[in-house]
Motif scaffolding. Structure first.
Motif, short mmCIF file in Angstrom:
data_model
loop_
_atom_site.label_atom_id
_atom_site.label_comp_id
_atom_site.label_asym_id
_atom_site.label_seq_id
_atom_site.Cartn_x
_atom_site.Cartn_y
_atom_site.Cartn_z
N THR A 54 0.82 -1.21 0.00
CA THR A 54 0.00 0.00 0.00
C THR A 54 0.86 1.26 0.00
O THR A 54 0.39 2.32 -0.39
CB THR A 54 -0.91 0.05 1.25
OG1 THR A 54 -0.09 -0.19 2.39
CG2 THR A 54 -2.01 -0.99 1.18
N ASP A 55 2.11 1.12 0.44
CA ASP A 55 2.98 2.29 0.54
C ASP A 55 3.88 2.39 -0.69
O ASP A 55 4.79 1.58 -0.85
CB ASP A 55 3.83 2.17 1.81
CG ASP A 55 4.81 3.33 1.97
OD1 ASP A 55 4.76 4.27 1.14
OD2 ASP A 55 5.62 3.28 2.91
N ILE A 92 11.03 -2.04 -0.93
CA ILE A 92 10.93 -3.24 -1.76
C ILE A 92 10.73 -2.88 -3.23
O ILE A 92 11.20 -3.58 -4.12
CB ILE A 92 9.77 -4.16 -1.24
CG1 ILE A 92 9.79 -5.53 -1.92
CG2 ILE A 92 8.41 -3.52 -1.43
CD1 ILE A 92 10.77 -6.51 -1.35
N PHE A 93 10.04 -1.76 -3.50
CA PHE A 93 9.80 -1.36 -4.89
C PHE A 93 11.10 -1.07 -5.63
O PHE A 93 11.16 -1.13 -6.84
CB PHE A 93 8.87 -0.13 -4.96
CG PHE A 93 7.43 -0.46 -4.66
CD1 PHE A 93 6.73 -1.37 -5.45
CD2 PHE A 93 6.78 0.14 -3.59
CE1 PHE A 93 5.39 -1.67 -5.18
CE2 PHE A 93 5.45 -0.17 -3.31
CZ PHE A 93 4.76 -1.07 -4.09
N GLN A 94 12.15 -0.74 -4.86
CA GLN A 94 13.41 -0.40 -5.52
C GLN A 94 14.15 -1.59 -6.08
O GLN A 94 15.00 -1.43 -6.94
CB GLN A 94 14.31 0.38 -4.55
CG GLN A 94 13.69 1.73 -4.22
CD GLN A 94 14.51 2.50 -3.23
OE1 GLN A 94 14.21 2.56 -2.05
NE2 GLN A 94 15.61 3.07 -3.71
N GLY A 151 5.70 -3.45 -9.77
CA GLY A 151 5.14 -2.94 -8.53
C GLY A 151 3.65 -2.72 -8.67
O GLY A 151 3.18 -2.21 -9.69
N ILE A 152 2.92 -3.15 -7.64
CA ILE A 152 1.49 -2.86 -7.61
C ILE A 152 1.21 -2.16 -6.30
O ILE A 152 1.43 -2.72 -5.22
CB ILE A 152 0.65 -4.16 -7.69
CG1 ILE A 152 1.04 -4.97 -8.93
CG2 ILE A 152 -0.84 -3.82 -7.69
CD1 ILE A 152 0.45 -6.37 -8.95
N VAL A 153 0.74 -0.91 -6.39
CA VAL A 153 0.41 -0.19 -5.17
C VAL A 153 -1.05 -0.45 -4.88
O VAL A 153 -1.93 -0.12 -5.68
CB VAL A 153 0.67 1.32 -5.34
CG1 VAL A 153 0.23 2.06 -4.08
CG2 VAL A 153 2.14 1.56 -5.63
N VAL A 206 -6.09 -6.61 -4.27
CA VAL A 206 -5.25 -7.06 -5.37
C VAL A 206 -5.28 -8.58 -5.53
O VAL A 206 -5.46 -9.10 -6.64
CB VAL A 206 -3.78 -6.60 -5.18
CG1 VAL A 206 -2.91 -7.09 -6.34
CG2 VAL A 206 -3.70 -5.09 -5.05
N LEU A 207 -5.15 -9.31 -4.42
CA LEU A 207 -5.00 -10.76 -4.53
C LEU A 207 -6.22 -11.47 -5.11
O LEU A 207 -6.06 -12.32 -6.00
CB LEU A 207 -4.57 -11.38 -3.19
CG LEU A 207 -3.21 -10.93 -2.64
CD1 LEU A 207 -2.70 -11.93 -1.61
CD2 LEU A 207 -2.17 -10.73 -3.72
#
Lengths: 290, 337
Positions: free
Chosen positions: B303-304, B309-311, B316-318, B324-325
């Motif tokens: 959510t953030d 981790i996005f790096q 990436g899914i915000v 989402v799942l």
């Protein structure tokens, strides 16, 4: 029989669940962003000692090696039921690796002299090395049992414990004296006792006492009777200078790098069905998803 | 046999060698090549000579073996006695141990007696030079590990004391391809094990094969503290089952009791290199990322949008996992048809 116990505790920065905020822009650690806490598994070690004392009686001495501020974990030990608390503190201890630390702790334990069980947490969350327990046991020339999840039985001079091993557990029996390292599985540490908080809330070390301004003291109930936390330096425990601190540490830090995250190819996927469909199709085409 | 070898402590349990020991033989081979010395393996137990063949095939040149009925199961004092004895006699320059419950019990006891250094949970080991204030050291072991909650990577050296010792977690190093034709020298040692070392009695032992095999998984669906609750974690498990993945977790999720420790990925759990790693509600502590950053593809769901981790993620899914799942599962199922 009653048991004399020594619990080793450490004040640590709360490194759990922290992310980028713990680092400053220049890549150094932002200590201010990390509150200092009682190392969690040391609390479990203290709780085991308290349980033994509840059942059989005895005495619990706490030793913490650290800077003056570590007196806080000793106060918290008193709030939970410790009988004697000692801060092992000396500028000369600075820079100690696990070997130099265990030497200093072992010297302090030898000064207490009389003990049946030494307890400490399996590991501290700032380094996660799990080395100081076994090294201290070696320096004391006593047996060690690490990763203890449960004290099964304590009878006279014999103890039976359950410890974690890879993919299971084992139950082992040994004679006292022994050093145990306790895991977070062992128990739920008790909260402070309100009575003890009232009794010990102003417990201080001699140096904390002498740092108070006399005028300030007049406005409080603090007096010499509050100097409950013993303060031992290297000479007090008879530790040799060449074996403590940086000088006594075989390991040296060659280099520290703040972690640089690799920025690879990155795709932002829309949180929508078409967005996910595109992603899943791509992964299926590449045979990554079956 | 010669001085200055690179040694691996071979952990065996009822005649089965731990994977991590074979992995360390792979690393030891590289280090020994660089240092132009041989690889030694230390093997303790009772009736274990048949294991030497395996140890040679994974890279050892010499096996130092000590058989004794008192060494049938690991207990600290006799095992430490034998290894200390061997180290004093043959003087290796490096000794590596698996960071298992046994390695973490044994190695510090030995370092304390030998008054040398030990670095826990190294994620990399290299050979290089080191200069201190007034001295230059050649060919020192760089012991590289995350420190301070994983926010920094420290290179530790032990320049003035031998042997240089380190522990390494399972899965971090890569095994050599076993070569069944490789052989070497077997040196039998018989340390004196006095009665006062036999004071730990094993009353009961229970061990089972791991039910979770993260290392062998092609796809791992992993949940972190951001998953929020044990109930929500069921969604992670559901996604894993749907796409044929193994379930992973961050340490925070394990500590919170969402899932058992067998599932933990990261520096203090298992190091993994799957084809696909889906990180859900994992912000990305460096310790976690050290254990999964070599995955071929990484999908991060969080959510953030600023989560570290996005790096390292490729996709990436915000968004919230509860949104989402189910969508992911639905779309996947419809595409599979």
């Amino acid at each position: 029989m009653e048991y004399k116990m020594i619990v080793l505790v450490k004040q640590v920065p709360d490194t759990k669940n922290i992310t980028g905020q713990a680092m400053k822009e220049d890549g150094t650690v932002n200590r201010a962003a990390l509150p200092a806490i009682f190392n969690p598994e040391d609390l479990n070690a203290l709780e085991e000692a308290l349980k033994i004392k509840d059942k059989f009686g005895g005495k619990i001495s706490i030793i913490s090696m650290g800077p003056p501020a570590a007196a806080q974990v000793l106060r918290e030990s008193l709030f939970r039921g410790a009988d004697e608390v000692i801060l092992l503190s000396d500028r000369k201890f600075a820079g100690a690796d696990t070997l130099a630390t265990s030497y200093a702790l072992a010297m302090a334990i030898k000064k207490i002299k009389d003990y049946d069980i030494v307890l400490c947490g399996r590991q501290a969350i700032d380094g996660d090395t799990a080395q100081v327990g076994p090294q201290t046991a070696e320096k004391l020339n006593v047996n060690q049992i690490t990763c203890v999840d449960k004290i099964v039985e304590l009878k006279n001079k014999e103890i039976k414990v359950e410890r974690s091993i890879e993919g299971g557990y084992e139950i082992v029996k040994t004679k006292l004296p022994v050093l145990l390292t306790i895991t977070g599985e062992a128990n739920f540490p008790r909260p402070f006792s309100a009575k003890k908080v009232l009794k010990y809330k102003y417990a201080v070390t001699p140096s904390e006492m002498s740092s108070y301004d006399e005028e300030y003291l007049k406005t409080t109930e603090i007096d010499q009777s509050n100097v409950i936390i013993k303060l031992w330096d290297h000479s007090e425990v008879g530790a040799k200078e060449e074996q403590i601190g940086l000088a006594g540490s075989p390991t040296k830090v060659k280099q520290i790098e703040s972690v640089v995250l690799e920025a690879g190819e990155f795709k932002n996927i829309d949180n929508t069905k078409p967005g996910l469909e595109e992603l899943i199709k791509e992964l299926m085409n590449e045979h990554i998803l079956g | 046999m010669s001085k200055n070898e690179v040694w691996v402590y071979i952990e065996q349990n009822e005649g089965k060698i731990a994977d991590v020991s074979l992995e360390l033989l792979g690393k030891a081979t590289q280090l020994a090549d660089k240092l132009k010395v041989k690889v030694g393996a230390v093997l303790l137990g009772s009736q274990i000579k048949n294991l030497c063949k395996t140890v040679f095939s994974y890279g050892a040149d010499t096996v130092y073996i000590n058989e004794d009925a008192n060494l049938k199961y690991y207990t600290t004092l006799p095992y430490a006695r034998v290894v200390v004895d061997l180290v004093k006699k043959y003087q290796p320059q490096i000794v590596l141990y698996g960071a298992t419950t046994t390695g973490r019990d044994l190695a510090p006891r030995i370092t304390s007696e030998l008054k040398t250094g030990l670095t826990a949970d190294c994620t990399n080991l290299q050979i290089g030079d080191y200069s201190a204030k007034d001295k230059e050291y050649k060919d020192i072991l760089y012991q590289i590990r995350p420190a301070f909650g994983g926010n920094i990577i420290a290179t530790i050296v032990c320049p003035d004391h031998k042997p240089q010792m380190a522990t390494v977690r399972e899965g971090v190093m890569k095994m050599n391809e076993p070569d069944s034709k490789r052989t070497g020298d077997i040196i039998e040692h018989k340390a004196e094990i006095s009665k006062d070392l036999l004071i730990t009695e094993i009353v009961k032992r229970f061990q089972q094969e791991k039910t979770v095999n993260l290392k062998a998984a092609n796809i791992i669906v992993s949940g972190g503290i951001g998953v929020g609750s044990k109930d929500n974690f069921d969604l992670i498990i559901k996604l894993a089952h749907t796409i044929g993945a193994e379930v992973g977790a961050s340490r925070a999720a394990v500590d919170a009791g969402f899932v058992s420790k067998d599932h933990q990925v990261g520096q203090t759990g298992t190091t993994v290199r799957p084809k696909l790693y889906i990180a859900i509600g994992i912000s990305g502590s460096v310790q976690h990322m050290a254990g999964m950053s070599e995955s071929s593809r990484i999908i991060a769901i969080n959510t953030d949008p600023r989560a570290p981790i996005f790096q390292i993620a490729h996709y990436g899914i915000v968004g919230d996992l509860n949104e989402v799942l189910p969508k992911f599962i639905e779309v996947y199922k419809s595409l599979k048809k």
